[in-house]
Design a protein around this motif. Sequence first.
Motif, PDB file in Angstrom:
ATOM      1  N   ILE A 220       7.557 -22.192  16.294  1.00 33.68           N
ATOM      2  CA  ILE A 220       8.111 -21.081  15.478  1.00 33.68           C
ATOM      3  C   ILE A 220       7.119 -19.964  15.287  1.00 33.68           C
ATOM      4  O   ILE A 220       7.306 -18.558  15.391  1.00 33.68           O
ATOM      5  CB  ILE A 220       8.887 -21.449  14.329  1.00 33.68           C
ATOM      6  CG1 ILE A 220      10.253 -22.352  14.333  1.00 33.68           C
ATOM      7  CG2 ILE A 220       9.213 -20.362  13.250  1.00 33.68           C
ATOM      8  CD1 ILE A 220      10.750 -22.915  13.533  1.00 33.68           C
ATOM      9  N   ASP A 221       5.959 -20.330  14.687  1.00 31.11           N
ATOM     10  CA  ASP A 221       4.899 -19.602  14.262  1.00 31.11           C
ATOM     11  C   ASP A 221       4.292 -18.955  15.527  1.00 31.11           C
ATOM     12  O   ASP A 221       3.916 -17.664  15.663  1.00 31.11           O
ATOM     13  CB  ASP A 221       3.690 -20.218  13.628  1.00 31.11           C
ATOM     14  CG  ASP A 221       2.813 -19.213  13.073  1.00 31.11           C
ATOM     15  OD1 ASP A 221       2.886 -18.162  12.412  1.00 31.11           O
ATOM     16  OD2 ASP A 221       1.597 -19.748  13.206  1.00 31.11           O
ATOM     17  N   ARG A 222       4.325 -19.504  16.856  1.00 35.88           N
ATOM     18  CA  ARG A 222       3.721 -18.838  17.961  1.00 35.88           C
ATOM     19  C   ARG A 222       4.818 -18.248  19.090  1.00 35.88           C
ATOM     20  O   ARG A 222       4.477 -17.501  19.685  1.00 35.88           O
ATOM     21  CB  ARG A 222       3.060 -20.037  18.663  1.00 35.88           C
ATOM     22  CG  ARG A 222       1.772 -20.582  18.055  1.00 35.88           C
ATOM     23  CD  ARG A 222       1.364 -21.841  18.548  1.00 35.88           C
ATOM     24  NE  ARG A 222       0.216 -22.126  18.045  1.00 35.88           N
ATOM     25  CZ  ARG A 222      -1.069 -22.470  18.594  1.00 35.88           C
ATOM     26  NH1 ARG A 222      -1.330 -22.458  19.940  1.00 35.88           N
ATOM     27  NH2 ARG A 222      -1.905 -22.770  17.755  1.00 35.88           N
ATOM     28  N   ALA A 223       5.884 -18.656  18.927  1.00 33.87           N
ATOM     29  CA  ALA A 223       6.753 -17.960  19.835  1.00 33.87           C
ATOM     30  C   ALA A 223       7.320 -16.614  19.475  1.00 33.87           C
ATOM     31  O   ALA A 223       7.324 -16.237  18.284  1.00 33.87           O
ATOM     32  CB  ALA A 223       8.332 -19.028  19.794  1.00 33.87           C
ATOM     33  N   SER A 224       7.667 -15.859  20.544  1.00 32.91           N
ATOM     34  CA  SER A 224       7.952 -14.664  20.460  1.00 32.91           C
ATOM     35  C   SER A 224       9.364 -14.458  19.809  1.00 32.91           C
ATOM     36  O   SER A 224      10.216 -15.155  20.009  1.00 32.91           O
ATOM     37  CB  SER A 224       8.124 -13.893  21.952  1.00 32.91           C
ATOM     38  OG  SER A 224       8.543 -12.548  21.973  1.00 32.91           O
ATOM     39  N   GLY A 225       9.447 -13.538  18.857  1.00 31.96           N
ATOM     40  CA  GLY A 225      10.747 -13.367  18.255  1.00 31.96           C
ATOM     41  C   GLY A 225      11.058 -14.112  16.887  1.00 31.96           C
ATOM     42  O   GLY A 225      12.211 -14.192  16.278  1.00 31.96           O
ATOM     43  N   SER A 226      10.085 -15.097  16.453  1.00 30.57           N
ATOM     44  CA  SER A 226      10.221 -15.890  15.286  1.00 30.57           C
ATOM     45  C   SER A 226       8.985 -15.883  14.515  1.00 30.57           C
ATOM     46  O   SER A 226       7.980 -15.310  14.775  1.00 30.57           O
ATOM     47  CB  SER A 226      10.535 -17.225  15.799  1.00 30.57           C
ATOM     48  OG  SER A 226       9.478 -17.815  16.298  1.00 30.57           O
ATOM     49  N   VAL A 227       9.217 -16.130  13.212  1.00 32.12           N
ATOM     50  CA  VAL A 227       8.053 -16.108  12.223  1.00 32.12           C
ATOM     51  C   VAL A 227       8.140 -17.227  11.188  1.00 32.12           C
ATOM     52  O   VAL A 227       9.212 -17.870  11.010  1.00 32.12           O
ATOM     53  CB  VAL A 227       8.324 -14.742  11.596  1.00 32.12           C
ATOM     54  CG1 VAL A 227       9.594 -14.758  10.642  1.00 32.12           C
ATOM     55  CG2 VAL A 227       7.074 -14.659  10.549  1.00 32.12           C
TER      56      VAL A 227
ATOM     57  N   GLY B 179      14.147 -16.194  13.030  1.00 32.73           N
ATOM     58  CA  GLY B 179      13.743 -15.826  14.347  1.00 32.73           C
ATOM     59  C   GLY B 179      15.142 -15.386  15.028  1.00 32.73           C
ATOM     60  O   GLY B 179      16.246 -15.348  14.729  1.00 32.73           O
ATOM     61  N   LEU B 180      14.991 -14.908  16.258  1.00 31.64           N
ATOM     62  CA  LEU B 180      15.965 -14.787  17.057  1.00 31.64           C
ATOM     63  C   LEU B 180      16.599 -15.694  18.075  1.00 31.64           C
ATOM     64  O   LEU B 180      17.027 -15.478  19.321  1.00 31.64           O
ATOM     65  CB  LEU B 180      15.578 -13.487  17.975  1.00 31.64           C
ATOM     66  CG  LEU B 180      15.295 -12.128  17.413  1.00 31.64           C
ATOM     67  CD1 LEU B 180      14.517 -11.110  18.216  1.00 31.64           C
ATOM     68  CD2 LEU B 180      16.518 -11.537  16.538  1.00 31.64           C
ATOM     69  N   GLY B 181      17.006 -16.818  17.537  1.00 37.16           N
ATOM     70  CA  GLY B 181      17.285 -17.982  18.218  1.00 37.16           C
ATOM     71  C   GLY B 181      16.207 -18.957  18.628  1.00 37.16           C
ATOM     72  O   GLY B 181      15.033 -18.734  18.282  1.00 37.16           O
ATOM     73  N   MET B 182      16.609 -20.304  18.918  1.00 37.14           N
ATOM     74  CA  MET B 182      15.644 -21.389  19.063  1.00 37.14           C
ATOM     75  C   MET B 182      15.159 -21.476  20.436  1.00 37.14           C
ATOM     76  O   MET B 182      14.161 -22.327  20.780  1.00 37.14           O
ATOM     77  CB  MET B 182      16.220 -22.669  18.799  1.00 37.14           C
ATOM     78  CG  MET B 182      16.521 -22.755  17.057  1.00 37.14           C
ATOM     79  SD  MET B 182      14.852 -22.684  15.981  1.00 37.14           S
ATOM     80  CE  MET B 182      14.213 -24.312  16.367  1.00 37.14           C
TER      81      MET B 182
ATOM     82  N   ALA C  33      21.956 -11.764  15.330  1.00 35.43           N
ATOM     83  CA  ALA C  33      21.374 -12.580  16.175  1.00 35.43           C
ATOM     84  C   ALA C  33      20.206 -13.340  15.831  1.00 35.43           C
ATOM     85  O   ALA C  33      19.834 -14.507  15.814  1.00 35.43           O
ATOM     86  CB  ALA C  33      20.741 -12.021  17.560  1.00 35.43           C
ATOM     87  N   ALA C  34      19.627 -12.581  14.802  1.00 37.56           N
ATOM     88  CA  ALA C  34      18.537 -13.071  13.710  1.00 37.56           C
ATOM     89  C   ALA C  34      18.885 -13.995  12.676  1.00 37.56           C
ATOM     90  O   ALA C  34      20.125 -14.123  12.295  1.00 37.56           O
ATOM     91  CB  ALA C  34      17.732 -11.958  13.294  1.00 37.56           C
ATOM     92  N   GLU C  35      18.017 -14.874  12.502  1.00 40.38           N
ATOM     93  CA  GLU C  35      18.625 -16.119  11.429  1.00 40.38           C
ATOM     94  C   GLU C  35      17.471 -16.605  10.679  1.00 40.38           C
ATOM     95  O   GLU C  35      16.205 -17.031  11.190  1.00 40.38           O
ATOM     96  CB  GLU C  35      19.059 -17.321  12.565  1.00 40.38           C
ATOM     97  CG  GLU C  35      19.390 -18.512  11.684  1.00 40.38           C
ATOM     98  CD  GLU C  35      20.264 -19.588  12.528  1.00 40.38           C
ATOM     99  OE1 GLU C  35      20.957 -20.394  12.026  1.00 40.38           O
ATOM    100  OE2 GLU C  35      20.133 -19.790  13.560  1.00 40.38           O
TER     101      GLU C  35
END
Length: 196
Positions: A41-48, A65-68, A117-119
């Motif tokens: 989650i920390d590294r993927a694009s669109g998540s935090v 984020g914007l999906g898993m 879309a964000a969650e």
Amino acid sequence: MSADRKGDIYRQVAQLHLDGLNSGFLAKLGPGVLALMYEAIDRASGSVLLVECDGERVVGFVSGGLGMRPVYRQMLRRPFALALSLLPSLLHPSRIVQVLEVLRYGRKAGTNTALPAAELLSIVVAPESRGRGVAERLYRRLLVHFGAEGIAAFRITVGGKLSRAHAFYKKMGAKPVAEIEVHAGERSVVYAHETA
């Protein structure tokens, strides 16, 4: 921040998840899978992944984020660590079914254009740090993060029986917008929160 410190943060976040969200399905997968998931989650694009620390100790975190799908792809970049962490769960057929339900929910929620879309994926505060505004600060940081990314609203899926969580999200300004079933026979409420 050093790789060792980041690894320690992911392990602490995983333990907080286990302690604070222990009735949820993900907790059954164990600390190894959770640490890999929060690293992803920390590294993927669109998540935090946002954490609050007291010295070296993580006292709370929120993830969103914007999906898993990007998170799962990031986890697959560490196939041996993932396989080793998942091995105990693969011996329980009911957990495999639950994994498939979570994957199906993620796919379905991403195609429902009525929902943002964000969650907000998870938020946990250590018991000894509750009542000090940590959850509110983390929630607001996520709200600001999504707003800065140009995201107009985000959703939060909350198990139907989690009355304290429902009260928290309503207090923070989220509005219930839908009911869904992530796991068979278990009702969840979906909230939405506008970032502006």
